[in-house]
Design a protein around this motif. Structure first.
Motif, PDB file in Angstrom:
ATOM      1  N   ALA A   1       0.817  -1.214   0.000  1.00  0.00           N
ATOM      2  CA  ALA A   1       0.000   0.000   0.000  1.00  0.00           C
ATOM      3  C   ALA A   1       0.852   1.265   0.000  1.00  0.00           C
ATOM      4  CB  ALA A   1      -0.927  -0.003   1.213  1.00  0.00           C
ATOM      5  N   GLU A   2       2.131   1.165   0.323  1.00  0.00           N
ATOM      6  CA  GLU A   2       3.012   2.334   0.391  1.00  0.00           C
ATOM      7  C   GLU A   2       3.751   2.592  -0.916  1.00  0.00           C
ATOM      8  OE1 GLU A   2       4.578   2.503   4.912  1.00  0.00           O
ATOM      9  OE2 GLU A   2       5.108   0.662   3.821  1.00  0.00           O
ATOM     10  N   ARG A   3       3.598   1.693  -1.874  1.00  0.00           N
ATOM     11  CA  ARG A   3       4.387   1.815  -3.088  1.00  0.00           C
ATOM     12  C   ARG A   3       3.891   2.919  -4.011  1.00  0.00           C
ATOM     13  NH1 ARG A   3       5.348  -4.589  -4.530  1.00  0.00           N
ATOM     14  NH2 ARG A   3       6.321  -5.146  -2.531  1.00  0.00           N
ATOM     15  N   LEU A   4       2.636   3.330  -3.875  1.00  0.00           N
ATOM     16  CA  LEU A   4       2.167   4.468  -4.656  1.00  0.00           C
ATOM     17  C   LEU A   4       2.935   5.722  -4.259  1.00  0.00           C
ATOM     18  CD1 LEU A   4       0.293   5.851  -6.647  1.00  0.00           C
ATOM     19  CD2 LEU A   4      -1.417   6.043  -4.818  1.00  0.00           C
ATOM     20  N   ALA A   5       3.184   5.879  -2.960  1.00  0.00           N
ATOM     21  CA  ALA A   5       3.965   7.023  -2.494  1.00  0.00           C
ATOM     22  C   ALA A   5       5.387   6.966  -3.047  1.00  0.00           C
ATOM     23  CB  ALA A   5       3.983   7.055  -0.968  1.00  0.00           C
ATOM     24  N   LEU A   6       5.951   5.755  -3.168  1.00  0.00           N
ATOM     25  CA  LEU A   6       7.288   5.627  -3.730  1.00  0.00           C
ATOM     26  C   LEU A   6       7.280   5.983  -5.208  1.00  0.00           C
ATOM     27  CD1 LEU A   6      10.246   4.834  -3.391  1.00  0.00           C
ATOM     28  CD2 LEU A   6       9.603   2.475  -3.911  1.00  0.00           C
ATOM     29  N   TYR A   7       6.247   5.574  -5.922  1.00  0.00           N
ATOM     30  CA  TYR A   7       6.130   5.937  -7.336  1.00  0.00           C
ATOM     31  C   TYR A   7       6.092   7.460  -7.484  1.00  0.00           C
ATOM     32  CZ  TYR A   7       3.739   7.116 -11.676  1.00  0.00           C
ATOM     33  OH  TYR A   7       3.388   7.701 -12.867  1.00  0.00           O
ATOM     34  N   GLU A   8       5.306   8.135  -6.644  1.00  0.00           N
ATOM     35  CA  GLU A   8       5.205   9.590  -6.713  1.00  0.00           C
ATOM     36  C   GLU A   8       6.541  10.239  -6.380  1.00  0.00           C
ATOM     37  OE1 GLU A   8       2.022  10.172  -3.990  1.00  0.00           O
ATOM     38  OE2 GLU A   8       0.446   9.797  -5.493  1.00  0.00           O
ATOM     39  N   LEU A   9       7.265   9.660  -5.407  1.00  0.00           N
ATOM     40  CA  LEU A   9       8.592  10.184  -5.076  1.00  0.00           C
ATOM     41  C   LEU A   9       9.554   9.999  -6.250  1.00  0.00           C
ATOM     42  CD1 LEU A   9      10.847  11.202  -3.152  1.00  0.00           C
ATOM     43  CD2 LEU A   9      11.099   8.832  -2.395  1.00  0.00           C
ATOM     44  N   ALA A  10       9.541   8.798  -6.858  1.00  0.00           N
ATOM     45  CA  ALA A  10      10.435   8.517  -7.980  1.00  0.00           C
ATOM     46  C   ALA A  10      10.170   9.472  -9.140  1.00  0.00           C
ATOM     47  CB  ALA A  10      10.268   7.067  -8.428  1.00  0.00           C
ATOM     48  N   ALA A  11       8.898   9.814  -9.365  1.00  0.00           N
ATOM     49  CA  ALA A  11       8.560  10.752 -10.433  1.00  0.00           C
ATOM     50  C   ALA A  11       9.047  12.161 -10.107  1.00  0.00           C
ATOM     51  CB  ALA A  11       7.053  10.752 -10.663  1.00  0.00           C
ATOM     52  N   GLN A  12       8.943  12.553  -8.837  1.00  0.00           N
ATOM     53  CA  GLN A  12       9.330  13.905  -8.433  1.00  0.00           C
ATOM     54  C   GLN A  12      10.839  14.080  -8.359  1.00  0.00           C
ATOM     55  OE1 GLN A  12       7.540  15.113  -4.739  1.00  0.00           O
ATOM     56  NE2 GLN A  12       7.932  17.285  -5.088  1.00  0.00           N
ATOM     57  N   ALA A  13      11.552  13.009  -7.998  1.00  0.00           N
ATOM     58  CA  ALA A  13      12.997  13.108  -7.778  1.00  0.00           C
ATOM     59  C   ALA A  13      13.817  12.884  -9.037  1.00  0.00           C
ATOM     60  CB  ALA A  13      13.415  12.102  -6.702  1.00  0.00           C
ATOM     61  N   ARG A  14      13.185  12.603 -10.152  1.00  0.00           N
ATOM     62  CA  ARG A  14      13.923  12.343 -11.376  1.00  0.00           C
ATOM     63  C   ARG A  14      14.703  13.579 -11.810  1.00  0.00           C
ATOM     64  NH1 ARG A  14      12.073   7.826 -14.233  1.00  0.00           N
ATOM     65  NH2 ARG A  14      12.287   8.699 -16.316  1.00  0.00           N
TER      66      ARG A  14
ATOM     67  N   ALA B   1      16.608  16.178 -14.596  1.00  0.00           N
ATOM     68  CA  ALA B   1      16.023  16.946 -15.697  1.00  0.00           C
ATOM     69  C   ALA B   1      15.868  16.099 -16.956  1.00  0.00           C
ATOM     70  CB  ALA B   1      16.895  18.164 -15.989  1.00  0.00           C
ATOM     71  N   GLY B   2      16.908  15.337 -17.287  1.00  0.00           N
ATOM     72  CA  GLY B   2      16.836  14.500 -18.473  1.00  0.00           C
ATOM     73  C   GLY B   2      15.829  13.375 -18.329  1.00  0.00           C
ATOM     74  N   GLN B   3      15.745  12.787 -17.127  1.00  0.00           N
ATOM     75  CA  GLN B   3      14.778  11.716 -16.898  1.00  0.00           C
ATOM     76  C   GLN B   3      13.352  12.233 -17.015  1.00  0.00           C
ATOM     77  OE1 GLN B   3      16.451  10.729 -12.990  1.00  0.00           O
ATOM     78  NE2 GLN B   3      16.865   8.679 -13.766  1.00  0.00           N
ATOM     79  N   LYS B   4      13.104  13.429 -16.481  1.00  0.00           N
ATOM     80  CA  LYS B   4      11.764  14.005 -16.597  1.00  0.00           C
ATOM     81  C   LYS B   4      11.420  14.278 -18.050  1.00  0.00           C
ATOM     82  CE  LYS B   4      11.483  16.067 -11.992  1.00  0.00           C
ATOM     83  NZ  LYS B   4      11.414  17.314 -11.195  1.00  0.00           N
ATOM     84  N   TRP B   5      12.430  14.693 -18.819  1.00  0.00           N
ATOM     85  CA  TRP B   5      12.172  14.914 -20.237  1.00  0.00           C
ATOM     86  C   TRP B   5      11.789  13.607 -20.925  1.00  0.00           C
ATOM     87  CZ3 TRP B   5      15.012  13.091 -24.533  1.00  0.00           C
ATOM     88  CH2 TRP B   5      14.587  13.618 -25.757  1.00  0.00           C
ATOM     89  N   LEU B   6      12.434  12.512 -20.531  1.00  0.00           N
ATOM     90  CA  LEU B   6      12.111  11.222 -21.135  1.00  0.00           C
ATOM     91  C   LEU B   6      10.718  10.748 -20.752  1.00  0.00           C
ATOM     92  CD1 LEU B   6      15.466   9.242 -20.752  1.00  0.00           C
ATOM     93  CD2 LEU B   6      14.436  10.091 -22.864  1.00  0.00           C
ATOM     94  N   GLY B   7      10.253  11.128 -19.566  1.00  0.00           N
ATOM     95  CA  GLY B   7       8.914  10.726 -19.152  1.00  0.00           C
ATOM     96  C   GLY B   7       8.899  10.177 -17.737  1.00  0.00           C
ATOM     97  N   LEU B   8       7.721   9.829 -17.267  1.00  0.00           N
ATOM     98  CA  LEU B   8       7.545   9.305 -15.917  1.00  0.00           C
ATOM     99  C   LEU B   8       7.949   7.843 -15.844  1.00  0.00           C
ATOM    100  CD1 LEU B   8       4.058  10.857 -15.037  1.00  0.00           C
ATOM    101  CD2 LEU B   8       6.303  11.625 -14.258  1.00  0.00           C
ATOM    102  N   PRO B   9       8.306   7.366 -14.654  1.00  0.00           N
ATOM    103  CA  PRO B   9       8.551   5.923 -14.503  1.00  0.00           C
ATOM    104  C   PRO B   9       7.252   5.153 -14.702  1.00  0.00           C
ATOM    105  CG  PRO B   9       8.517   7.008 -12.359  1.00  0.00           C
ATOM    106  CD  PRO B   9       8.483   8.103 -13.383  1.00  0.00           C
ATOM    107  N   ARG B  10       7.368   3.864 -14.934  1.00  0.00           N
ATOM    108  CA  ARG B  10       6.177   3.029 -15.137  1.00  0.00           C
ATOM    109  C   ARG B  10       5.460   2.827 -13.797  1.00  0.00           C
ATOM    110  NH1 ARG B  10       6.751  -1.817 -16.134  1.00  0.00           N
ATOM    111  NH2 ARG B  10       8.973  -2.023 -15.673  1.00  0.00           N
ATOM    112  N   ARG B  11       4.232   3.299 -13.696  1.00  0.00           N
ATOM    113  CA  ARG B  11       3.472   3.183 -12.454  1.00  0.00           C
ATOM    114  C   ARG B  11       3.262   1.730 -12.055  1.00  0.00           C
ATOM    115  NH1 ARG B  11      -1.870   3.120 -10.450  1.00  0.00           N
ATOM    116  NH2 ARG B  11      -2.246   4.605  -8.761  1.00  0.00           N
ATOM    117  N   ARG B  12       3.041   0.869 -13.047  1.00  0.00           N
ATOM    118  CA  ARG B  12       2.728  -0.523 -12.747  1.00  0.00           C
ATOM    119  C   ARG B  12       3.913  -1.249 -12.119  1.00  0.00           C
ATOM    120  NH1 ARG B  12       1.367  -5.340 -16.916  1.00  0.00           N
ATOM    121  NH2 ARG B  12       0.446  -6.804 -15.428  1.00  0.00           N
TER     122      ARG B  12
END
Length: 320
Positions: A175-188, A190-201
């Motif tokens: 149940a805590e992994r959604l928060a980790l996904y959101e953190l991984a998306a926020q902490a990426r 500049a180049g990683q954000k340009w490439l896109g978000l990590p895979r939520r699944r």
């Protein structure tokens, strides 16, 4: 043979299996088309161009769309045999790849190149590519792992249960992994954000999907666990993914780290110590950590704990 000569030392970063499959496909002839139609990791390598001269393949470039963006293409595996370099073959291959991307409706091309490969960097810059980020690969000290090779527990991953704690890190519940996904998306970076978000699944799965993943791990010899550092408000300050390989798998262990931008420079020493504790539970094989430029403090902390730098890659892009 071309891929092995051009990227031999870097195949140790997990590409050995791809090279083995390439050689197998080369021996199968027409039957290889059937295997390429299946979910083989080398399938994407057939999408590109080769340069033939003197009756042999002396150059290669590969095209793919790994980010999921219909108009964004990756150029990779640009390689020319030693005796044929300096003749413009690499430039011709890259320019042909770019022309093909335009014909297929692509708007942007991107690639990774080693920072210390100055001829390649200058080639891409002359074509119009610009750097947008850097990615550094670290490896846990080979000598340290050799010294542990006969120690207790080597050859397996002693997996802590959900909720198990290290110094800072605690293994996350599903149940805590959604928060980790959101953190991984926020902490990426500049180049990683340009490439896109990590895979939520990858982070958030149903109970059935988690069971299938666990059973699949028994077959592949790989298992991924997720860890986090919580603040007093229960939000994640940092997180970690550990993809561990058992004795039956030939792949290295891999670790990803995400530190919330607000906490960078404050947690890395403790995180590095916890990563060392996790590494101590792993089978005696290489452990790789890839870090974007924004995680410089994490890189410095790991370099102080028996990790060493393998390479730094520049992410470059070209708007078409």
């Amino acid at each position: 043979d071309l891929i092995e000569q051009a990227f031999g030392p870097e195949l140790a970063l997990g590409g050995e299996q791809v090279l083995r499959e390439l050689r197998l496909l080369g021996r199968l002839g027409p039957l290889s088309l059937l295997l390429l139609a299946m979910s083989s990791p080398v399938g994407g390598l057939s999408n590109g161009f080769v340069w033939e001269q003197d009756g042999r393949v002396v150059g290669n470039v590969t095209l793919s769309r790994p980010t999921g963006h219909a108009h964004r293409w990756q150029v990779s595996n640009v390689a020319v045999l030693d005796g044929y370099r300096g003749r413009g073959i690499g430039r011709s291959l890259v320019e042909t790849a770019i022309d093909t991307i335009l014909q297929r409706g692509g708007h942007t091309a991107f690639l990774y190149v080693r920072e210390d490969n100055l001829p390649a960097v200058h080639l891409y810059e002359s074509i119009g590519f610009v750097g947008v980020d850097r990615l550094t690969d670290l490896v846990f000290g080979d000598q340290v792992r050799a010294d542990r090779a006969s120690g207790p527990g080597v050859g397996r991953f002693v997996e802590p249960g959900v909720g198990a704690e290290l110094g800072l890190l605690r293994r996350l519940r599903p149940a805590e992994r959604l928060a980790l996904y959101e953190l991984a998306a926020q902490a990426r970076g500049a180049g990683q954000k340009w490439l896109g978000l990590p895979r939520r699944r990858r982070f958030v799965r149903t109970a059935d999907e988690r069971l299938f993943q666990r059973l699949s791990g028994l077959w592949t010899g790989q298992r991924e666990t997720f860890w986090g550092v919580h603040a007093t408000n229960r939000r994640l300050r940092a997180g970690l993914s550990l993809r561990a390989s058992s004795g039956k798998s030939h792949k290295p262990h891999r670790i990803e780290v995400w530190v919330h931008p607000s906490y960078r420079g404050r947690l890395e020493a403790g995180l590095a110590q916890d990563i060392g504790s996790l590494v101590a539970r792993l089978s005696a094989r290489r452990v790789f950590v890839s870090l974007p430029r924004c995680e410089q403090a994490m890189e410095d902390a790991l370099l102080e704990r028996s990790f060493s730098k393998v390479r730094t890659l520049i992410l470059m892009k070209l708007d078409l």
